[in-house]
Write a protein that holds these residues in place. Structure first.
Motif, PDB file in Angstrom:
ATOM      1  N   SER A  18       0.825  -1.198   0.000  1.00 47.51           N
ATOM      2  CA  SER A  18       0.000   0.000   0.000  1.00 47.51           C
ATOM      3  C   SER A  18       0.864   1.255   0.000  1.00 47.51           C
ATOM      4  O   SER A  18       0.571   2.225  -0.720  1.00 47.51           O
ATOM      5  N   ALA A  19       1.929   1.248   0.797  1.00 45.65           N
ATOM      6  CA  ALA A  19       2.836   2.398   0.817  1.00 45.65           C
ATOM      7  C   ALA A  19       3.469   2.599  -0.555  1.00 45.65           C
ATOM      8  O   ALA A  19       3.515   3.721  -1.080  1.00 45.65           O
ATOM      9  N   ALA A  20       3.959   1.513  -1.156  1.00 51.30           N
ATOM     10  CA  ALA A  20       4.607   1.619  -2.460  1.00 51.30           C
ATOM     11  C   ALA A  20       3.641   2.103  -3.527  1.00 51.30           C
ATOM     12  O   ALA A  20       3.978   2.961  -4.360  1.00 51.30           O
ATOM     13  N   LEU A  21       2.418   1.576  -3.538  1.00 53.04           N
ATOM     14  CA  LEU A  21       1.434   1.961  -4.547  1.00 53.04           C
ATOM     15  C   LEU A  21       1.114   3.453  -4.462  1.00 53.04           C
ATOM     16  O   LEU A  21       1.064   4.162  -5.478  1.00 53.04           O
ATOM     17  N   ASN A  22       0.899   3.932  -3.255  1.00 53.88           N
ATOM     18  CA  ASN A  22       0.559   5.343  -3.103  1.00 53.88           C
ATOM     19  C   ASN A  22       1.743   6.257  -3.384  1.00 53.88           C
ATOM     20  O   ASN A  22       1.556   7.377  -3.865  1.00 53.88           O
ATOM     21  N   ALA A 108      14.498   8.409   1.618  1.00 51.31           N
ATOM     22  CA  ALA A 108      13.577   7.839   2.598  1.00 51.31           C
ATOM     23  C   ALA A 108      13.495   6.333   2.441  1.00 51.31           C
ATOM     24  O   ALA A 108      13.599   5.798   1.340  1.00 51.31           O
ATOM     25  N   VAL A 109      13.304   5.664   3.570  1.00 52.45           N
ATOM     26  CA  VAL A 109      13.119   4.211   3.597  1.00 52.45           C
ATOM     27  C   VAL A 109      11.905   3.903   4.470  1.00 52.45           C
ATOM     28  O   VAL A 109      11.756   4.463   5.560  1.00 52.45           O
ATOM     29  N   VAL A 110      11.049   3.019   3.969  1.00 53.62           N
ATOM     30  CA  VAL A 110       9.888   2.557   4.727  1.00 53.62           C
ATOM     31  C   VAL A 110      10.114   1.102   5.111  1.00 53.62           C
ATOM     32  O   VAL A 110      10.248   0.228   4.240  1.00 53.62           O
ATOM     33  N   LEU A 111      10.174   0.831   6.404  1.00 51.86           N
ATOM     34  CA  LEU A 111      10.321  -0.537   6.909  1.00 51.86           C
ATOM     35  C   LEU A 111       8.941  -1.148   7.075  1.00 51.86           C
ATOM     36  O   LEU A 111       8.107  -0.635   7.838  1.00 51.86           O
ATOM     37  N   PRO A 264      15.393  10.864  10.858  1.00 60.46           N
ATOM     38  CA  PRO A 264      14.841  11.559   9.691  1.00 60.46           C
ATOM     39  C   PRO A 264      14.919  10.700   8.432  1.00 60.46           C
ATOM     40  O   PRO A 264      15.958  10.123   8.119  1.00 60.46           O
ATOM     41  N   GLY A 265      13.794  10.579   7.748  1.00 60.39           N
ATOM     42  CA  GLY A 265      13.754   9.816   6.515  1.00 60.39           C
ATOM     43  C   GLY A 265      13.537   8.333   6.697  1.00 60.39           C
ATOM     44  O   GLY A 265      13.480   7.588   5.711  1.00 60.39           O
ATOM     45  N   LEU A 266      13.393   7.878   7.920  1.00 60.44           N
ATOM     46  CA  LEU A 266      13.174   6.451   8.177  1.00 60.44           C
ATOM     47  C   LEU A 266      11.790   6.263   8.790  1.00 60.44           C
ATOM     48  O   LEU A 266      11.465   6.867   9.826  1.00 60.44           O
ATOM     49  N   TYR A 267      10.998   5.415   8.151  1.00 62.66           N
ATOM     50  CA  TYR A 267       9.613   5.194   8.547  1.00 62.66           C
ATOM     51  C   TYR A 267       9.403   3.702   8.807  1.00 62.66           C
ATOM     52  O   TYR A 267      10.114   2.855   8.270  1.00 62.66           O
TER      53      TYR A 267
END
Length: 310
Positions: A18-22, A108-111, A264-267
C-alpha cells in the motif's frame, strides 16, 4: 553501481504494498524489496478486506505486487535486505538474492518487514495452523463460531485474549500449559464468561487429514476440540538496521501516527509497529497514511541526493 530512488520500501505485505502503490502514484520512484517469506503463508483465506474477503493472502500479495510493478516509477525485486545505514544525506540499502546484490540509495526508507512468530512447543500445531488453528481472532473466529474451541496461551495477556475468543463461542477451554499466569480475579472474569481454564501441561494437538479433533494433555487426557486459537510471541527482526530505533518492551518500533521513527527519513509501518499484528486492511490503511507522510516530507531536496550519489 548504486541505484538511486526517492524511496525504498522493504517488505511487500499489505502495509508495504500500500505504501509503495501510493508513493508511485505520487510520482515518486520506488524500489520495493521483498524476501517473499510472508508470516501468513500457511493461511488459506484472508478475511475482512473489502472486495477481497476470502482471498488467499498469497494471491492478495501477488495482485498487489503486479499493481505496483505496473507503474514505470516502480522497481520490484526479490532480495533479503541485510544492511540499512545512513550515508550522508542518503539512506543506503544492501541486500542479495541467489548471488545477486541489491545496492540502493534513497532519501527515505519505509520498513514494512512484518514479524516472525514463535508458538508453544506442540509438535502438531503447525500441521493445523491456518486451517483449524489460527492466531487472528478478528480474521478467523467467524468461521469457528459456536464450535468447541481451545485457546492456547503462555503469555500474561491470557485473560483479555481469552475473553475476546469467547465472544464467538460458549464452549471455550483456555490452556495455559502451566506457564501463563492467571490471577484469582482473572479466573473469576473467565468463569463469569463461561470459560474454563486448564493449567495442566500440554502434549500435542489431536487430529487427522480431516482436521483437528482435540487437545492431548501430558497426563494422557484428550479434550475434544474442533479448532483452536493460539497466542504467538512475535519478534521484529531488525538487527540489520543501523539506526537508533525506539522500540517498546516487545521490540516493536515506536512511531508517530504517520509512521515516522526518530530518524529523519526512516519510517516504519505494519506489524513491526505497536500494537503489533493487525488485520490486513488495517495494515494497508497505515501504509497509505505513511506514504502520504513520506511524500510530504520529501517535497524538494531529492535532486541534491541524486547528484551526490551519481
Amino acid at each position: 553501481m548504486t541505484a538511486v530512488y526517492d524511496v525504498v520500501v522493504v517488505g511487500a505485505g499489505p502495509a508495504g504494498l500500500s505504501a509503495a502503490l501510493n508513493l508511485v502514484r505520487a510520482k515518486r520512484t520506488v524500489l520495493l524489496v521483498d524476501a517473499n517469506r510472508p508470516r501468513n503463508a500457511a493461511t488459506l483465506r484472508s478475511h475482512g478486506f473489502i472486495t477481497r474477503d476470502g482471498i488467499s493472502p498469497l494471491e492478495l500479495r501477488r495482485l498487489g505486487r503486479e499493481e505496483v510493478a505496473g507503474y514505470p516509477e516502480a522497481t520490484v525485486t526479490q532480495a533479503v535486505v541485510d544492511r540499512l545505514w545512513r550515508d550522508g544525506d542518503a539512506w543506503r540499502v544492501h541486500g542479495s538474492w541467489r548471488g545477486t546484490d541489491v545496492d540502493a540509495a534513497a532519501r527515505a526508507v519505509v520498513l514494512a518487514t512484518g514479524l516472525r512468530e514463535a508458538f508453544p512447543a506442540l509438535p502438531s500445531l503447525r500441521a493445523f495452523y491456518g486451517t483449524d488453528v489460527h492466531s487472528c481472532v478478528e480474521c478467523d473466529a467467524y468461521d469457528k463460531a459456536g464450535q468447541p474451541l481451545a485457546f492456547i496461551c503462555e503469555t500474561d495477556d491470557v485473560v483479555d485474549r481469552a475473553l475476546l475468543v469467547g465472544a464467538w463461542t460458549d464452549d471455550l477451554v483456555v490452556y495455559t500449559n502451566g506457564v501463563a499466569p492467571v490471577t484469582g480475579e482473572g479466573r473469576t472474569r473467565l468463569e463469569r464468561a463461561g470459560i474454563r481454564v486448564d493449567d495442566r501441561p500440554l502434549a500435542d494437538l489431536e487430529g487427522d487429514r480431516d482436521g483437528m479433533t482435540g487437545v492431548r494433555l501430558a497426563d494422557g487426557h484428550v479434550e475434544p476440540r474442533s479448532g483452536a486459537f493460539v497466542r504467538p510471541v512475535w519478534h521484529a527482526d531488525l538487527d540489520w538496521v543501523d539506526a537508533d530505533l525506539d522500540r517498546d518492551e516487545q521490540g516493536l518500533v515506536r512511531v508517530d501516527r504517520l509512521g515516522r521513527t526518530g530518524a529523519p527519513g526512516l519510517y516504519a509501518v505494519g506489524d513491526i509497529t505497536p500494537p503489533g499484528p493487525e488485520q490486513l486492511i488495517v495494515a494497508a490503511g497505515h501504509g497509505a497514511s505513511t506514504a502520504a507522510a513520506v511524500h510530504r516530507d520529501l517535497v524538494g531536496g531529492l535532486e541534491d541526493l541524486r547528484d551526490a550519489v551519481q
